[in-house]
Write a protein that holds these residues in place. Structure first.
Motif, PDB file in Angstrom:
ATOM      1  N   HIS A   1      40.335-154.946 -16.457  1.00  0.00           N
ATOM      2  CA  HIS A   1      40.143-153.562 -16.888  1.00  0.00           C
ATOM      3  C   HIS A   1      38.694-153.162 -16.611  1.00  0.00           C
ATOM      4  O   HIS A   1      37.767-153.892 -16.945  1.00  0.00           O
ATOM      5  N   ILE A   2      38.524-152.010 -16.029  1.00  0.00           N
ATOM      6  CA  ILE A   2      37.183-151.506 -15.712  1.00  0.00           C
ATOM      7  C   ILE A   2      36.901-150.308 -16.604  1.00  0.00           C
ATOM      8  O   ILE A   2      37.676-149.344 -16.637  1.00  0.00           O
ATOM      9  N   GLY A   3      35.790-150.363 -17.319  1.00  0.00           N
ATOM     10  CA  GLY A   3      35.336-149.222 -18.110  1.00  0.00           C
ATOM     11  C   GLY A   3      34.306-148.462 -17.305  1.00  0.00           C
ATOM     12  O   GLY A   3      33.228-148.965 -17.042  1.00  0.00           O
ATOM     13  N   TYR A   4      34.655-147.292 -16.846  1.00  0.00           N
ATOM     14  CA  TYR A   4      33.760-146.489 -16.015  1.00  0.00           C
ATOM     15  C   TYR A   4      32.879-145.608 -16.891  1.00  0.00           C
ATOM     16  O   TYR A   4      33.370-144.970 -17.820  1.00  0.00           O
ATOM     17  N   LEU A   5      31.609-145.583 -16.582  1.00  0.00           N
ATOM     18  CA  LEU A   5      30.712-144.654 -17.260  1.00  0.00           C
ATOM     19  C   LEU A   5      30.815-143.306 -16.568  1.00  0.00           C
ATOM     20  O   LEU A   5      30.909-143.229 -15.340  1.00  0.00           O
ATOM     21  N   ALA A   6      30.794-142.260 -17.345  1.00  0.00           N
ATOM     22  CA  ALA A   6      30.799-140.920 -16.759  1.00  0.00           C
ATOM     23  C   ALA A   6      29.495-140.695 -16.010  1.00  0.00           C
ATOM     24  O   ALA A   6      28.442-141.217 -16.400  1.00  0.00           O
ATOM     25  N   ALA A   7      29.567-139.947 -14.932  1.00  0.00           N
ATOM     26  CA  ALA A   7      28.349-139.585 -14.212  1.00  0.00           C
ATOM     27  C   ALA A   7      27.472-138.792 -15.168  1.00  0.00           C
ATOM     28  O   ALA A   7      27.955-137.961 -15.934  1.00  0.00           O
ATOM     29  N   PRO A   8      26.173-139.069 -15.158  1.00  0.00           N
ATOM     30  CA  PRO A   8      25.302-138.390 -16.113  1.00  0.00           C
ATOM     31  C   PRO A   8      25.251-136.879 -15.895  1.00  0.00           C
ATOM     32  O   PRO A   8      25.287-136.417 -14.761  1.00  0.00           O
ATOM     33  N   ARG A   9      25.189-136.157 -16.994  1.00  0.00           N
ATOM     34  CA  ARG A   9      25.023-134.709 -16.926  1.00  0.00           C
ATOM     35  C   ARG A   9      23.541-134.435 -16.744  1.00  0.00           C
ATOM     36  O   ARG A   9      22.711-134.947 -17.495  1.00  0.00           O
ATOM     37  N   LEU A  10      23.232-133.654 -15.748  1.00  0.00           N
ATOM     38  CA  LEU A  10      21.835-133.396 -15.414  1.00  0.00           C
ATOM     39  C   LEU A  10      21.403-132.008 -15.861  1.00  0.00           C
ATOM     40  O   LEU A  10      22.194-131.065 -15.839  1.00  0.00           O
ATOM     41  N   ARG A  11      20.142-131.929 -16.236  1.00  0.00           N
ATOM     42  CA  ARG A  11      19.539-130.632 -16.557  1.00  0.00           C
ATOM     43  C   ARG A  11      19.237-129.915 -15.237  1.00  0.00           C
ATOM     44  O   ARG A  11      19.111-130.553 -14.192  1.00  0.00           O
ATOM     45  N   PRO A  12      19.096-128.595 -15.269  1.00  0.00           N
ATOM     46  CA  PRO A  12      18.817-127.855 -14.035  1.00  0.00           C
ATOM     47  C   PRO A  12      17.580-128.364 -13.286  1.00  0.00           C
ATOM     48  O   PRO A  12      17.592-128.445 -12.058  1.00  0.00           O
ATOM     49  N   ASP A  13      16.522-128.736 -14.020  1.00  0.00           N
ATOM     50  CA  ASP A  13      15.314-129.211 -13.344  1.00  0.00           C
ATOM     51  C   ASP A  13      15.562-130.568 -12.666  1.00  0.00           C
ATOM     52  O   ASP A  13      14.957-130.876 -11.642  1.00  0.00           O
ATOM     53  N   GLU A  14      16.468-131.379 -13.211  1.00  0.00           N
ATOM     54  CA  GLU A  14      16.802-132.661 -12.588  1.00  0.00           C
ATOM     55  C   GLU A  14      17.664-132.460 -11.340  1.00  0.00           C
ATOM     56  O   GLU A  14      17.532-133.176 -10.359  1.00  0.00           O
ATOM     57  N   LYS A  15      18.543-131.464 -11.386  1.00  0.00           N
ATOM     58  CA  LYS A  15      19.425-131.193 -10.260  1.00  0.00           C
ATOM     59  C   LYS A  15      18.664-130.724  -9.025  1.00  0.00           C
ATOM     60  O   LYS A  15      19.117-130.921  -7.901  1.00  0.00           O
ATOM     61  N   ALA A  16      17.522-130.110  -9.238  1.00  0.00           N
ATOM     62  CA  ALA A  16      16.761-129.550  -8.130  1.00  0.00           C
ATOM     63  C   ALA A  16      16.349-130.606  -7.109  1.00  0.00           C
ATOM     64  O   ALA A  16      16.262-130.313  -5.916  1.00  0.00           O
ATOM     65  N   GLU A  17      16.122-131.835  -7.540  1.00  0.00           N
ATOM     66  CA  GLU A  17      15.660-132.877  -6.631  1.00  0.00           C
ATOM     67  C   GLU A  17      16.755-133.845  -6.206  1.00  0.00           C
ATOM     68  O   GLU A  17      16.485-134.815  -5.523  1.00  0.00           O
ATOM     69  N   ILE A  18      17.985-133.580  -6.609  1.00  0.00           N
ATOM     70  CA  ILE A  18      19.076-134.494  -6.285  1.00  0.00           C
ATOM     71  C   ILE A  18      20.019-133.826  -5.298  1.00  0.00           C
ATOM     72  O   ILE A  18      20.368-132.663  -5.436  1.00  0.00           O
TER      73      ILE A  18
END
Length: 138
Positions: free
Chosen positions: A72-89
């Motif tokens: 069984h694999i427990g997957y972590l949800a992809a992290p929710r990013l703030r708008p300022d974090e999204k700008a560089e990704i």
């Protein structure tokens, strides 16, 4: 531009079996991976004598094998990013051979997760199982 040299042949390299040739593979987008994560993965791969794409493909195959063996694999949800974090990704891409891609697609469908969530968990497991640390951690 290739110079014209009459009487001399041009050396070419057959790329039909290369893993990263777009015409032979299927691209899988991975999100979110920061620039620092991307570089850390390259550094970790280089230390193992491979490139980042090889590391990603090995990580995916590793988790697929674990999953196919019934764990069984427990997957972590992809992290929710703030708008300022999204700008560089930006989304990152790995090219997979069709058979590996089909296995990935089927497991993601079966487990009802995104391909990114699977790949991120694959990276975490692969790095942990091989005792490889990257900074920042995935």
């Amino acid at each position: 531009m290739v110079p014209h040299n009459p009487g001399k042949s041009i050396q070419t390299r057959d790329t039909t079996r290369d893993f990263d040739v777009a015409r032979n593979g299927i691209s899988v987008s991975i999100y979110p991976i920061t620039k620092d994560h991307w570089q850390a993965l390259q550094d970790a791969a280089g230390a193992q004598g491979m490139d980042r794409s090889d590391l990603l493909r090995e990580a995916i195959a590793h988790l697929l094998d674990i999953r196919d063996n019934g764990e069984h694999i427990g997957y972590l949800a992809a992290p929710r990013l703030r708008p300022d974090e999204k700008a560089e990704i930006k989304p990152r891409t790995v090219w997979l051979q069709p058979d590996l891609y089909e296995r990935l697609r089927e497991r993601c469908s079966d487990d009802r997760i995104s391909q990114s969530e699977f790949v991120l968990e694959a990276l975490r497991r692969y790095l942990r199982d091989r005792g490889m640390d990257i900074n920042p951690a995935v």
